[in-house]
Design an enzyme around this catalytic site. Structure first.
Site, PDB file in Angstrom:
ATOM      1  N   GLN A  86     -12.167  -6.128  -3.721  1.00  0.00           N
ATOM      2  CA  GLN A  86     -10.779  -6.433  -3.360  1.00  0.00           C
ATOM      3  C   GLN A  86      -9.948  -5.152  -3.434  1.00  0.00           C
ATOM      4  O   GLN A  86      -8.811  -5.132  -2.980  1.00  0.00           O
ATOM      5  CB  GLN A  86     -10.182  -7.473  -4.314  1.00  0.00           C
ATOM      6  CG  GLN A  86     -10.882  -8.826  -4.289  1.00  0.00           C
ATOM      7  CD  GLN A  86     -10.347  -9.737  -5.370  1.00  0.00           C
ATOM      8  OE1 GLN A  86      -9.299 -10.374  -5.217  1.00  0.00           O
ATOM      9  NE2 GLN A  86     -11.055  -9.773  -6.481  1.00  0.00           N
ATOM     10  N   ASN A  87     -10.536  -4.106  -4.038  1.00  0.00           N
ATOM     11  CA  ASN A  87      -9.773  -2.878  -4.259  1.00  0.00           C
ATOM     12  C   ASN A  87      -9.630  -2.086  -2.961  1.00  0.00           C
ATOM     13  O   ASN A  87     -10.524  -2.107  -2.105  1.00  0.00           O
ATOM     14  CB  ASN A  87     -10.470  -2.011  -5.320  1.00  0.00           C
ATOM     15  CG  ASN A  87     -10.547  -2.728  -6.660  1.00  0.00           C
ATOM     16  OD1 ASN A  87      -9.811  -3.683  -6.892  1.00  0.00           O
ATOM     17  ND2 ASN A  87     -11.449  -2.301  -7.521  1.00  0.00           N
ATOM     18  N   HIS A 104      -9.681  -6.209   1.204  1.00  0.00           N
ATOM     19  CA  HIS A 104      -8.220  -6.089   1.329  1.00  0.00           C
ATOM     20  C   HIS A 104      -7.789  -4.763   1.928  1.00  0.00           C
ATOM     21  O   HIS A 104      -6.635  -4.368   1.792  1.00  0.00           O
ATOM     22  CB  HIS A 104      -7.558  -6.317  -0.051  1.00  0.00           C
ATOM     23  CG  HIS A 104      -7.764  -7.709  -0.548  1.00  0.00           C
ATOM     24  ND1 HIS A 104      -7.585  -8.066  -1.862  1.00  0.00           N
ATOM     25  CD2 HIS A 104      -8.166  -8.839   0.087  1.00  0.00           C
ATOM     26  CE1 HIS A 104      -7.839  -9.362  -1.998  1.00  0.00           C
ATOM     27  NE2 HIS A 104      -8.210  -9.845  -0.843  1.00  0.00           N
ATOM     28  N   THR A 178     -11.590  -8.937 -12.165  1.00  0.00           N
ATOM     29  CA  THR A 178     -10.654  -9.620 -11.273  1.00  0.00           C
ATOM     30  C   THR A 178     -10.160 -10.893 -11.951  1.00  0.00           C
ATOM     31  O   THR A 178     -10.907 -11.549 -12.667  1.00  0.00           O
ATOM     32  CB  THR A 178     -11.285  -9.962  -9.902  1.00  0.00           C
ATOM     33  OG1 THR A 178     -10.353 -10.720  -9.127  1.00  0.00           O
ATOM     34  CG2 THR A 178     -12.583 -10.737 -10.045  1.00  0.00           C
TER      35      THR A 178
HETATM   36  N1  APR Z   1     -12.335  -3.608 -17.277  1.00  0.00           N
HETATM   37  C1  APR Z   1     -12.563  -4.777 -16.620  1.00  0.00           C
HETATM   38  N2  APR Z   1     -11.581  -5.634 -16.265  1.00  0.00           N
HETATM   39  C2  APR Z   1     -10.319  -5.291 -16.625  1.00  0.00           C
HETATM   40  C3  APR Z   1      -9.998  -4.099 -17.312  1.00  0.00           C
HETATM   41  C4  APR Z   1     -11.080  -3.242 -17.636  1.00  0.00           C
HETATM   42  N3  APR Z   1     -10.888  -2.085 -18.295  1.00  0.00           N
HETATM   43  N4  APR Z   1      -8.651  -4.061 -17.507  1.00  0.00           N
HETATM   44  C5  APR Z   1      -8.153  -5.200 -16.953  1.00  0.00           C
HETATM   45  N5  APR Z   1      -9.149  -5.937 -16.435  1.00  0.00           N
HETATM   46  C6  APR Z   1      -9.089  -7.222 -15.744  1.00  0.00           C
HETATM   47  C7  APR Z   1      -7.951  -8.125 -16.163  1.00  0.00           C
HETATM   48  O1  APR Z   1      -8.301  -8.857 -17.319  1.00  0.00           O
HETATM   49  C8  APR Z   1      -7.813  -9.018 -14.940  1.00  0.00           C
HETATM   50  O2  APR Z   1      -8.686 -10.125 -15.008  1.00  0.00           O
HETATM   51  O3  APR Z   1      -8.881  -6.970 -14.377  1.00  0.00           O
HETATM   52  C9  APR Z   1      -8.269  -8.105 -13.791  1.00  0.00           C
HETATM   53  C10 APR Z   1      -7.111  -7.623 -12.949  1.00  0.00           C
HETATM   54  O4  APR Z   1      -6.579  -8.735 -12.290  1.00  0.00           O
HETATM   55  P1  APR Z   1      -5.498  -8.469 -11.152  1.00  0.00           P
HETATM   56  O5  APR Z   1      -4.513  -7.461 -11.617  1.00  0.00           O
HETATM   57  O6  APR Z   1      -5.020  -9.811 -10.695  1.00  0.00           O
HETATM   58  O7  APR Z   1      -6.333  -7.751 -10.003  1.00  0.00           O
HETATM   59  P2  APR Z   1      -7.249  -8.453  -8.916  1.00  0.00           P
HETATM   60  O8  APR Z   1      -7.900  -9.676  -9.449  1.00  0.00           O
HETATM   61  O9  APR Z   1      -8.128  -7.385  -8.353  1.00  0.00           O
HETATM   62  O10 APR Z   1      -6.173  -8.867  -7.792  1.00  0.00           O
HETATM   63  C11 APR Z   1      -6.666  -9.456  -6.628  1.00  0.00           C
HETATM   64  O11 APR Z   1      -4.454  -9.445  -5.689  1.00  0.00           O
HETATM   65  O12 APR Z   1      -2.466  -8.438  -5.282  1.00  0.00           O
HETATM   66  C12 APR Z   1      -3.676  -8.711  -4.744  1.00  0.00           C
HETATM   67  O13 APR Z   1      -4.679  -7.493  -3.043  1.00  0.00           O
HETATM   68  C13 APR Z   1      -4.417  -7.463  -4.399  1.00  0.00           C
HETATM   69  O14 APR Z   1      -6.791  -7.133  -4.427  1.00  0.00           O
HETATM   70  C14 APR Z   1      -5.696  -7.583  -5.200  1.00  0.00           C
HETATM   71  C15 APR Z   1      -5.792  -9.064  -5.474  1.00  0.00           C
END
Ligand code: APR
Length: 232
Positions: A86-87, A104, A178
């Site tokens: 998703q990154n 994305h 995620t």
């Molecule tokens: N290692 C692993 N996971 C981690 C770490 C780490 N060091 N630090 C934080 N996390 C986890 C958090 O606990 C959370 O579950 O990463 C996740 C981040 O979640 P989000 O910020 O919601 O990111 P993501 O799930 O990738 O978002 C999905 O949302 O805004 C849209 O397009 C954007 O691709 C993104 C999508």
């Protein structure tokens, strides 16, 4: 070789110093997502969106892949690895992952507003702006304006079908970093075959079905543990 499919989110890049979206002090806490990352937002104020992604791109070029990204490359010795992310960062590619599918979009690319198949990897000397920043005045070689090569909210996820096919062929399916709140990406986990081994690496994991093996650690430690489990 067995198929290992990874579904990664912002958490895998957190230890590279790249902010996640929904953690404390996350990106969406500091920027109104519908202004800087939605289709309507781009129609309303494209200049703001160019500035937002220029800012993120400036941060990305100073970031490096971390041991979690490198650990997935190491697993390519034992598995046919496909990374679905998703990154929008390019850290999986810079770590050396061969098969990366972005759901994305890609921060280091922009594309023509008029012909979306015309993508330009920044910095690109074919554009009127030769560096890492673009604006509403940037033009491609055909004289067309460009936009970030990002899937904004309210837009379709073109690579989702290919991602589902990969997930359905997984012998091992690994979710990393995620929050599993954004669809359709969050549904990928459910496309893994019932006899696949499923892992979820996240220090604050969201709720997942009981058959998922949760490793509630940061990605760098979690991927290290996963390698030990999968290669013992
Ligand atoms: N290692 C692993 N996971 C981690 C770490 C780490 N060091 N630090 C934080 N996390 C986890 C958090 O606990 C959370 O579950 O990463 C996740 C981040 O979640 P989000 O910020 O919601 O990111 P993501 O799930 O990738 O978002 C999905 O949302 O805004 C849209 O397009 C954007 O691709 C993104 C999508």
């Amino acid at each position: 070789m067995k198929n290992l499919v990874v579904s990664s989110g912002a958490g895998i890049s957190a230890e590279s110093g790249i902010k996640t979206f929904r953690d404390a002090d996350g990106l969406w806490e500091n920027y109104p997502v519908m202004d800087v990352a939605s289709h309507d937002g781009f129609l309303r104020d494209p200049a703001l969106i160019h500035k937002f992604y220029n800012m993120l791109r400036g941060k990305l070029v100073n970031a490096q892949p971390n041991d979690a990204h490198y650990g997935l490359v190491q697993l390519e010795k034992y598995f046919n690895v496909n990374v679905i992310t998703q990154n929008v960062d390019d850290l999986h590619e810079r770590a050396g992952s061969k098969n990366v599918l972005h759901l994305h979009g890609e921060l280091m690319k922009v594309r023509s507003l008029r012909h979306e198949e015309r993508e330009y990897k920044l910095p690109c000397d074919q554009l009127t702006d030769k560096g890492l920043e673009t604006s509403i005045d940037t033009r491609d070689p055909y004289g067309d304006p460009v936009r970030p090569h990002i899937v904004f909210f309210q837009e379709a996820v073109p690579n989702m079908e290919q991602a589902c096919v990969l997930a359905q062929q997984a012998d091992v399916f690994v979710v990393i970093g995620t929050s599993l709140v954004v669809y359709p990406a969050a549904s990928l986990l459910h496309y893994a075959p019932r006899n696949a081994e499923v892992y979820y690496i996240d220090p604050r994991p969201s709720a997942v079905p009981s058959y998922v093996h949760v490793i509630d650690k940061p990605a760098t430690e979690g991927v290290k543990e996963l390698i030990e489990i999968l290669t013992k």
